[in-house]
Design an enzyme around this catalytic site. Sequence first.
Site, PDB file in Angstrom:
ATOM      1  CE  LYS A 207      -7.965  -0.514   3.530  1.00  0.00           C
ATOM      2  NZ  LYS A 207      -7.217  -1.091   2.407  1.00  0.00           N
ATOM      3  CE  LYS A 261      -5.223  -0.802   6.443  1.00  0.00           C
ATOM      4  NZ  LYS A 261      -5.175  -0.983   5.032  1.00  0.00           N
TER       5      LYS A 261
HETATM    6  C1  PBG Z   1      -4.270  -1.559   0.138  1.00  0.00           C
HETATM    7  C2  PBG Z   1      -3.865  -1.304   1.543  1.00  0.00           C
HETATM    8  C3  PBG Z   1      -3.674  -0.086   2.208  1.00  0.00           C
HETATM    9  C4  PBG Z   1      -3.178  -0.400   3.475  1.00  0.00           C
HETATM   10  C5  PBG Z   1      -3.104  -1.784   3.548  1.00  0.00           C
HETATM   11  N1  PBG Z   1      -3.558  -2.323   2.357  1.00  0.00           N
HETATM   12  C6  PBG Z   1      -3.824   1.292   1.716  1.00  0.00           C
HETATM   13  C7  PBG Z   1      -5.148   1.911   1.554  1.00  0.00           C
HETATM   14  O1  PBG Z   1      -6.195   1.307   1.734  1.00  0.00           O
HETATM   15  O2  PBG Z   1      -5.107   3.072   1.137  1.00  0.00           O
HETATM   16  C8  PBG Z   1      -2.781   0.590   4.521  1.00  0.00           C
HETATM   17  C9  PBG Z   1      -1.793   0.103   5.519  1.00  0.00           C
HETATM   18  C10 PBG Z   1      -1.128   1.149   6.325  1.00  0.00           C
HETATM   19  O3  PBG Z   1      -1.491   2.346   6.327  1.00  0.00           O
HETATM   20  O4  PBG Z   1      -0.175   0.773   7.026  1.00  0.00           O
HETATM   21  N2  PBG Z   1      -5.608  -1.329  -0.151  1.00  0.00           N
END
Ligand code: PBG
Length: 337
Positions: A207, A261
């Site tokens: 991520k 992601k």
């Molecule tokens: C929680 C999380 C996030 C997203 C998914 N789980 C936010 C982040 O990391 O700030 C983002 C998903 C999206 O932008 O659609 N940590």
Amino acid sequence: MADQSTTPGTFPTVRLRRLRQNPALRRLIAETTLEPRRLILPLFVRSGQGKREPIASLPGHCRLSPDMAAEEARQAQRLGLGGIILFGIPDEKDDVGSDAMSDSGIVQQALRAVKDAAPELLAVTDICCCEYTDHGHCGVLVQRGGRRDVDNDATLDLLGRQAVSHAAAGADLVAPSGMMDGMVGAIRRELDSAGRTDLPIMSYAVKYSSAFYGPFREAAASAPSEGDRRGYQMDAASAAGQAVREASLDVAEGADIIMVKPALAYLDIVRQVRDALPGVPIAAYSVSGEYSMIQAAAERGWLDAQSAALESLTAIHRAGADVILTYWAKDVAKWLT
Ligand code: PBG
């Protein structure tokens, strides 16, 4: 000079346009097909009844009370989607994100409603602290050398408790997204000792710290109140090999599905992780910014949302994602029928 009209192995004997000339031929040889069963729909849940509060930054999506989330789940099941993933927006936030671990927390309430309404549908939950903490970081903050930082190991304990509570409320798959080292192992241990050796983990293993999460943070009011997430989420400029290390470590800790992601700006990473881990199911999250930028351009008449969305998702699947989390999940199911 050889007669060009009979040159074997090249033009004009070989003409790649021959197989592109009509839809029947194109369909016959298509390799990448989107299917609703591979798509997971994100849902934002908040307290109340009969509430659908539109999210300005995610046109077409709402913050839903548990009963309305149940309605969405029923639809998702009818459309043959792969599942839904729940994100909670609690009434009260505090420094450790207590609502996330409470059996009466917002996600736990929504889970019970969703499983009641659509028992066959896969209910996934996001395991993280950022939507529940008053400071908006993905874990517990400690003072370290003049600055506040997320304490990795203290956070693991909270993530384990959150996963066990979600499991008890009916989650079919838990998805840790906080990018803490050891999070998969910690959650696996807690689930196992709670007797839930059966519950699979889909890790947001790879991520990146991304500007494409902007609309999500507005939806969940989860932007960090100070600093940013660069101390735990990955750097876009880091070596692709680091993505493979993250993914391999999580598999070793017991992750069942590995997620990359965001998706669209990281297709090379999806492919590398796919190739490095044969047999491990790979998911990719087409994040909020990927959805909103296309929807916003379409609102201005600058592009066609349906074709741009299908093209993006096809590319993500082609890059190697078996499963795709997308805000277009319901739309795709309707477009494909
Ligand atoms: C929680 C999380 C996030 C997203 C998914 N789980 C936010 C982040 O990391 O700030 C983002 C998903 C999206 O932008 O659609 N940590």
